[in-house]
Design a protein around this motif. Structure first.
Motif, short mmCIF file in Angstrom:
data_model
loop_
_atom_site.label_atom_id
_atom_site.label_comp_id
_atom_site.label_asym_id
_atom_site.label_seq_id
_atom_site.Cartn_x
_atom_site.Cartn_y
_atom_site.Cartn_z
N ASN A 103 4.18 -8.78 -15.43
CA ASN A 103 5.24 -8.07 -14.72
C ASN A 103 4.69 -6.91 -13.91
O ASN A 103 5.13 -6.64 -12.79
CB ASN A 103 6.30 -7.57 -15.71
CG ASN A 103 7.15 -8.69 -16.28
OD1 ASN A 103 7.39 -9.68 -15.59
ND2 ASN A 103 7.58 -8.55 -17.51
N ARG A 104 3.71 -6.21 -14.48
CA ARG A 104 3.10 -5.10 -13.75
C ARG A 104 2.35 -5.59 -12.52
O ARG A 104 2.38 -4.96 -11.46
CB ARG A 104 2.15 -4.33 -14.68
CG ARG A 104 1.65 -3.03 -14.07
CD ARG A 104 0.73 -2.26 -15.00
NE ARG A 104 0.49 -0.92 -14.50
CZ ARG A 104 -0.36 -0.04 -15.02
NH1 ARG A 104 -1.06 -0.37 -16.11
NH2 ARG A 104 -0.52 1.15 -14.49
N THR A 107 5.08 -6.43 -9.78
CA THR A 107 5.90 -5.34 -9.22
C THR A 107 5.09 -4.15 -8.72
O THR A 107 5.51 -3.45 -7.80
CB THR A 107 6.91 -4.84 -10.27
OG1 THR A 107 6.19 -4.36 -11.43
CG2 THR A 107 7.84 -5.96 -10.69
N LYS A 108 3.92 -3.90 -9.30
CA LYS A 108 3.16 -2.69 -8.97
C LYS A 108 1.80 -2.96 -8.33
O LYS A 108 1.43 -2.31 -7.36
CB LYS A 108 2.95 -1.84 -10.24
CG LYS A 108 4.23 -1.45 -10.97
CD LYS A 108 5.10 -0.51 -10.13
CE LYS A 108 6.33 -0.08 -10.93
NZ LYS A 108 7.21 0.80 -10.13
N ILE A 109 1.08 -3.91 -8.89
CA ILE A 109 -0.32 -4.07 -8.50
C ILE A 109 -0.48 -4.88 -7.22
O ILE A 109 -1.30 -4.52 -6.35
CB ILE A 109 -1.12 -4.70 -9.66
CG1 ILE A 109 -1.08 -3.76 -10.88
CG2 ILE A 109 -2.56 -4.96 -9.25
CD1 ILE A 109 -1.75 -4.30 -12.12
N GLN A 110 0.28 -5.96 -7.05
CA GLN A 110 0.16 -6.75 -5.82
C GLN A 110 0.45 -5.95 -4.56
O GLN A 110 -0.28 -6.09 -3.56
CB GLN A 110 1.06 -7.99 -5.90
CG GLN A 110 0.51 -9.07 -6.82
CD GLN A 110 1.38 -10.31 -6.86
OE1 GLN A 110 2.28 -10.49 -6.06
NE2 GLN A 110 1.10 -11.19 -7.82
N LEU A 112 -0.19 -2.83 -4.11
CA LEU A 112 -1.38 -2.00 -3.93
C LEU A 112 -2.52 -2.81 -3.33
O LEU A 112 -3.30 -2.30 -2.51
CB LEU A 112 -1.82 -1.42 -5.28
CG LEU A 112 -0.92 -0.35 -5.91
CD1 LEU A 112 -1.44 0.01 -7.30
CD2 LEU A 112 -0.84 0.89 -5.04
N ALA A 141 -4.50 3.57 -2.67
CA ALA A 141 -4.28 2.35 -3.43
C ALA A 141 -5.56 1.91 -4.15
O ALA A 141 -5.53 1.46 -5.30
CB ALA A 141 -3.77 1.23 -2.52
N ARG A 144 -6.07 4.09 -7.03
CA ARG A 144 -5.08 3.75 -8.07
C ARG A 144 -5.53 2.50 -8.84
O ARG A 144 -5.28 2.40 -10.05
CB ARG A 144 -3.72 3.52 -7.42
CG ARG A 144 -2.61 3.20 -8.41
CD ARG A 144 -2.27 4.38 -9.29
NE ARG A 144 -1.29 4.02 -10.33
CZ ARG A 144 -1.51 4.13 -11.63
NH1 ARG A 144 -2.66 4.63 -12.08
NH2 ARG A 144 -0.59 3.77 -12.49
N ILE A 148 -5.66 2.00 -12.89
CA ILE A 148 -5.02 0.87 -13.58
C ILE A 148 -6.03 0.10 -14.41
O ILE A 148 -5.74 -0.35 -15.53
CB ILE A 148 -4.33 -0.04 -12.55
CG1 ILE A 148 -3.11 0.66 -11.95
CG2 ILE A 148 -3.93 -1.37 -13.18
CD1 ILE A 148 -2.50 -0.06 -10.76
N SER A 181 -5.12 -10.16 -7.40
CA SER A 181 -4.20 -9.08 -6.99
C SER A 181 -4.89 -7.72 -7.00
O SER A 181 -4.24 -6.69 -6.88
CB SER A 181 -3.00 -9.02 -7.95
OG SER A 181 -2.29 -10.24 -7.98
#
Length: 644
Positions: A103-104, A107-110, A112, A141, A144, A148, A181
């Motif tokens: 899910n992360r 919603t978040k990593i792709q 970036l 990004a 980040r 991550i 990703s």
């Protein structure tokens, strides 16, 4: 002709050129005596045109974008593998974390990842006042992604060993999901893992304890990434003859490095490992591999200043543009000798094994990503009156790609399973030998597979596959390097031969017996009997080839090296990646083993059977054709240079 040159005046302004054209086509004439009639016809045409243009703005005229969901939940092969192999308690914990991670990613990593592609690194050599700063600017990004990576324990997981021998496999699964990703950040992670492995293999000496802790940290504030500065101007893989960097010992026991590093990936990393030749009191260095030693160095000091390093330029690459790859001058960079003097090549062997496995992870991940998008597109795109999924030939092509990634995935899982056993001292001598053989085989094979699948998948989108803003060309470009990084196909094919020679044939005996055992597991499944028979035949052909070349010159085996490595990959896993007429060529013991599970699906069985239509042992076929005989090398040279 543009609207600016159109002479037809209407309602106080010039008509655009396309409207002029329509009026002409309609046959409207505005000569004297016909103005009223023409005006009425013009008005009707313009009204029709305005209505057409209005519809054009509101209608859905574009193709629907392919999308994927939670990568973990959608990957049935991955989930079935974990269910089959992991202990129940480990599976329960891993499943929950991977679902969350999926899910992360979505919603978040792709998002970036795309930001990293749109904002590649920029090199600033001087500041506004003419002072040399050599600063590599990376986007938010990218930075980040580093945070991550620490938060998710993408390096830490393998070294904490929370799940004993399954920890390395679990790390590989997370990297497999992350890689496509990651916006290119999987490359510095590979080198970081390799550096951590080297330090661990040295017993984590006190001087490197802080570095090891940072390289394997889950704290984004402490986490370091590592480079791998091996390539110099004279060569890439030939480090023995291509390394010119000199190390001069200092009174305090440290060294100063002087040289030029031609290709340094992730040049923004915190630390690096590099090879150099130690100069004696007279300034002389031992040449060849015996003169190489391994060094550890910080790229910048505590104040953020470069460690006597100058950045010459960033490389202008075909792909992996998200990552800073640079040419560097070492002008007295302070470093620590971490290998025995003259044992640098031996010291980096652990690192090469890890980075090659990461290369396999990247290859399998990119294939899975492209196939997932192709599959979703086939459900949405209409051509010739029906969805692409209803065109048999189109589905046959995607099915071919699916079989490729299945074989590659199972080979990856086999390698990291064996590595996990080795790292926890649970691997037998036979398993360690098998791991040594399979790493170069998997790296060379999946690198070729990934390129072939990426090209085929791009074609499955038609013209849209060629459009930059779809992101598909990015995947293709980044995939093409996988057959080059960490050793080209030919270099690794020769490495496979070295593993046979060094083990005095033991590794081949282990390979054959392991395949036999896996095939026997499938013998009880009636649907797999054609595959079992073909694999037995392939094993026999391989043994006959080895017996035939046993007494011949080394040149024969060198010419056969690539086909031989492909044969090992096909028999153990799957089809040769390119150049073979039939797309279902080959069969793998791993695919059969997976299809022979009690709860195997019809898809598992189908994937295994698809490998058995053609030759599994190309080296035996080419040998019978005389492709490796005495004059073959001379004929190859004549073909290459005969027209020059």
């Amino acid at each position: 002709r543009s609207s600016a040159t159109c002479k037809l005046w209407q309602s106080g302004h010039f008509l655009p050129w396309d409207r002029c054209q329509i009026l002409t086509i309609k046959g409207i004439n505005t000569t004297v005596g016909q103005e009223q009639q023409a005006s009425m016809k013009e008005k009707q045409v313009l009204e029709d045109l305005e209505m057409h243009l209005a519809r054009r703005e509101t209608e859905v005229l574009f193709q629907e974008q392919p999308e994927t969901g939670n990568q973990y939940l959608e990957d049935t092969l991955l989930r079935s593998y974990l269910k089959t192999h992991l202990p129940p308690k480990v599976l329960e914990e891993v499943h929950q974390d991977l679902e969350r991670f999926g899910n992360r990613l979505l919603t978040k990593i792709q998002p970036l990842s795309w930001e990293c592609e749109l904002n590649p690194p920029v090199f600033q050599q001087y500041d506004a006042w003419g002072r040399r700063v050599d600063h590599i600017h990376t986007c938010l990004a990218w930075r980040r992604m580093k945070e991550i990576s620490a938060e998710e324990g993408l390096i830490a997981e393998a070294y904490e060993k929370r799940y004993s021998n399954w920890s390395r496999l679990y790390q590989a699964v997370k990297l497999y999901l992350f890689s496509s990703s990651s916006g290119g950040f999987s490359c510095p992670l590979a080198m970081t893992d390799g550096a951590a492995k080297v330090i661990e293999s040295l017993g984590i000496p006190g001087s490197l304890k802080n570095a090891f802790d940072r390289l394997t940290s889950r704290d984004p504030e402490k986490f370091w990434t590592s480079g791998q500065w091996m390539t110099e101007r004279k060569g890439g893989s030939d480090v023995a003859n291509g390394t010119e960097t000199v190390a001069r010992k200092q009174p305090d026991g440290t060294y100063r490095l002087y040289g030029f590093k031609w290709f340094t990936s992730a040049a923004d990393s915190d630390v690096t490992l590099t090879l150099a030749r130690i100069a004696d009191a007279e300034g002389q260095c031992t040449q060849g591999s015996r003169g190489l030693s391994l060094f550890f160095l910080r790229v910048r000091d505590e104040e953020g200043k470069l460690n006597s390093i100058q950045v010459q330029r960033l490389k202008n690459k075909l792909g992996t543009r998200q990552m800073a790859t640079a040419e560097l001058w070492l002008q007295g960079a302070r470093a620590e000798l971490i290998s025995a003097e003259g044992r640098g090549v031996a010291a980096i062997s652990n690192m090469l094994n890890i980075t090659r496995i990461h290369n396999v992870i990247g290859a399998v991940s990119s294939m899975r990503r492209m196939i997932s998008l192709s599959r979703d597109y086939a459900r949405k795109r209409v051509a010739f009156g029906k969805l692409l999924k209803d065109h048999p030939l189109h589905m046959q092509t995607i099915a071919w790609m699916e079989v490729q990634v299945r074989g590659a995935f199972l080979l990856l899982m086999e390698i990291v399973r064996l590595l996990g056993l080795a790292e926890t001292n649970l691997a037998s001598e036979q398993e360690q030998l098998l791991l040594r053989l399979l790493i170069p085989v998997a790296k060379l094979y999946t690198g070729k597979q990934a390129s072939a699948v990426a090209v085929e998948a791009m074609e499955s989108f038609g013209g849209q596959g060629y459009m930059e803003d779809t992101g598909l060309p990015v995947i293709l470009r980044d995939t093409l390097v996988l057959s080059i990084w960490e050793g080209t196909t030919n270099i690794l094919s020769l490495d496979v031969l070295r593993s046979l020679t060094k083990s005095q044939g033991q590794v081949m005996a282990v390979f054959l017996s392991t395949v036999q055992k896996k095939v026997e597991l499938a013998s009880g499944t009636e649907e797999l009997s054609p595959a079992v028979q073909r694999t037995h035949k392939a094993i026999g052909s391989l043994q006959q080839f080895l017996a035939a070349v046993g007494s011949e010159q080394a040149l024969t085996m060198e010419l056969a090296a690539r086909d031989f490595s492909y044969s090992l990959a096909r028999i153990y896993t799957g089809r040769a990646p390119t150049g073979i007429t039939d797309p279902w060529n080959g069969l793998g013991a791993l695919l059969m083993e997976h299809a022979a599970r009690p709860d195997a699906s019809s898809t598992d069985v189908c994937a295994a059977l698809r490998w058995c239509n053609q030759e599994l042992c190309p080296v035996a076929v080419e040998s019978a054709r005389g492709s490796y005989r005495g004059g073959a090398a001379l004929q190859d040279s004549a073909l290459v240079f005969g027209n020059s």
